[in-house]
Design an enzyme around this catalytic site. Structure first.
Site, PDB file in Angstrom:
ATOM      1  N   ASP A   1       4.794  -4.308  -4.382  1.00 39.78           N
ATOM      2  CA  ASP A   1       5.300  -4.258  -3.075  1.00 39.78           C
ATOM      3  C   ASP A   1       4.933  -5.521  -2.401  1.00 39.78           C
ATOM      4  O   ASP A   1       5.758  -6.142  -1.802  1.00 39.78           O
ATOM      5  CB  ASP A   1       4.428  -3.189  -2.108  1.00 39.78           C
ATOM      6  CG  ASP A   1       5.135  -1.695  -2.278  1.00 39.78           C
ATOM      7  OD1 ASP A   1       6.289  -1.932  -3.126  1.00 39.78           O
ATOM      8  OD2 ASP A   1       4.757  -0.963  -1.982  1.00 39.78           O
TER       9      ASP A   1
ATOM     10  N   LEU B   1       1.691   3.518   9.039  1.00 40.97           N
ATOM     11  CA  LEU B   1       1.312   4.917   8.835  1.00 40.97           C
ATOM     12  C   LEU B   1      -0.339   4.913   8.556  1.00 40.97           C
ATOM     13  O   LEU B   1      -0.817   6.022   9.064  1.00 40.97           O
ATOM     14  CB  LEU B   1       1.854   5.221   7.200  1.00 40.97           C
ATOM     15  CG  LEU B   1       1.573   6.605   6.697  1.00 40.97           C
ATOM     16  CD1 LEU B   1       2.200   7.544   7.567  1.00 40.97           C
ATOM     17  CD2 LEU B   1       2.063   6.940   5.354  1.00 40.97           C
TER      18      LEU B   1
END
Length: 274
Positions: free
Chosen positions: A63, A178
């Site tokens: 990522d 998150l």
């Protein structure tokens, strides 16, 4: 080449790529043995185009490397198809050495917009940076930060005492946001999550969901005693006095995903992960 825009992120149909992709793909690899080996394999099979001449980029890594690749091509909106050669790989497709042209031919596109950060530091210098995941404000010392929050010019919170606060994109809502117990936002929801980091006062405040066109202004209170840094992905500005955050819809990014494992589906599935 991209789908119609529906808010800060939208999952569309397959991109309009050339029928013949040999020599039209730019292969980029993270500086790891696994990624470099994968790149050599794909280049031997499909050739290797310079990024400025490519129809599509294949990013081999994790990522973090996908974010680096997207930052590199911001303003060009060159479609990027990621293959996971890292650890998490939330923004990547599964690694598979076979059938790359066929996978690209049926790929779906997620069109996203970055956040633009405008930070003013202690010297009055304006620093701008773009964030694909989030813009975060973080205390620099043992002292908690004190921050005033304005949205579209209206004061919404006169004083937040905290370790920090962030504004995320929908794609970035599954990252640091998150971890800070912020909400996951589906693509196309036209919302940006604002999430406090270890809020002390008001203790029960858990953040807000803002319209995608909102303009957020953070003003640092007692900056000499309680210094704060602002971070837009990998750009950090220390000793800030104020930070403006808004979505920059003049810039867009296109990420390509396999139809059975698109970004929108992953964001929804993540909300049911226990």
């Amino acid at each position: 080449m991209t789908a119609a825009l529906l808010g800060p992120g939208h999952l569309g149909d397959m991109p309009d790529l050339p029928r013949e992709l040999h020599g039209r793909i730019a292969f980029l690899a993270a500086p790891t043995e696994v990624a470099e080996s994968a790149r050599a394999h794909f280049v031997a099979l499909h050739g290797d185009a310079p990024p400025e001449e490519a129809a599509v980029v294949v990013a081999l890594g994790g990522d973090g490397f996908m974010l680096e690749t997207q930052h590199r091509f911001l303003g060009r909106n060159l479609p990027v198809y990621g293959m996971n050669c890292g650890s998490v790989g939330f923004l990547m497709n599964a690694f598979q050495p076979e059938d790359l042209p066929a996978r690209l031919a049926v790929a779906q596109s997620a069109t996203l917009h970055p956040l633009r950060m405008r930070a003013v530091d202690a010297t009055g210098t304006l620093r701008e940076a773009l964030a694909i995941n989030e813009v975060s404000l973080l205390r620099e010392t043992r002292q908690a930060a004190k921050i005033r929050i304005l949205v579209d010019g209206k004061e919404r919170l006169p004083e937040l005492i905290c370790d920090g606060i962030l504004v995320a994109t929908p794609a970035g809502s599954t990252a640091y946001n998150l971890s800070a117990y912020g909400p996951i936002v589906p693509l196309g929801a036209n919302l940006l999550p604002m999430t406090p980091i270890s809020a002390f006062r008001p203790r029960r405040w858990r953040g807000a969901l803002l319209p995608a066109d909102a303009v957020v202004l953070f003003q640092i209170l007692e900056p000499g005693k309680r210094p704060v840094a602002a971070v837009a992905d990998n750009v950090e500005v220390r000793d800030i006095r104020s930070v403006e955050v808004r979505e920059d819809r003049s810039l867009r990014m296109t990420m390509l995903f396999d139809p059975d494992h698109g970004l929108s589906e992953r964001i929804i599935a993540e909300q049911f992960t226990v």
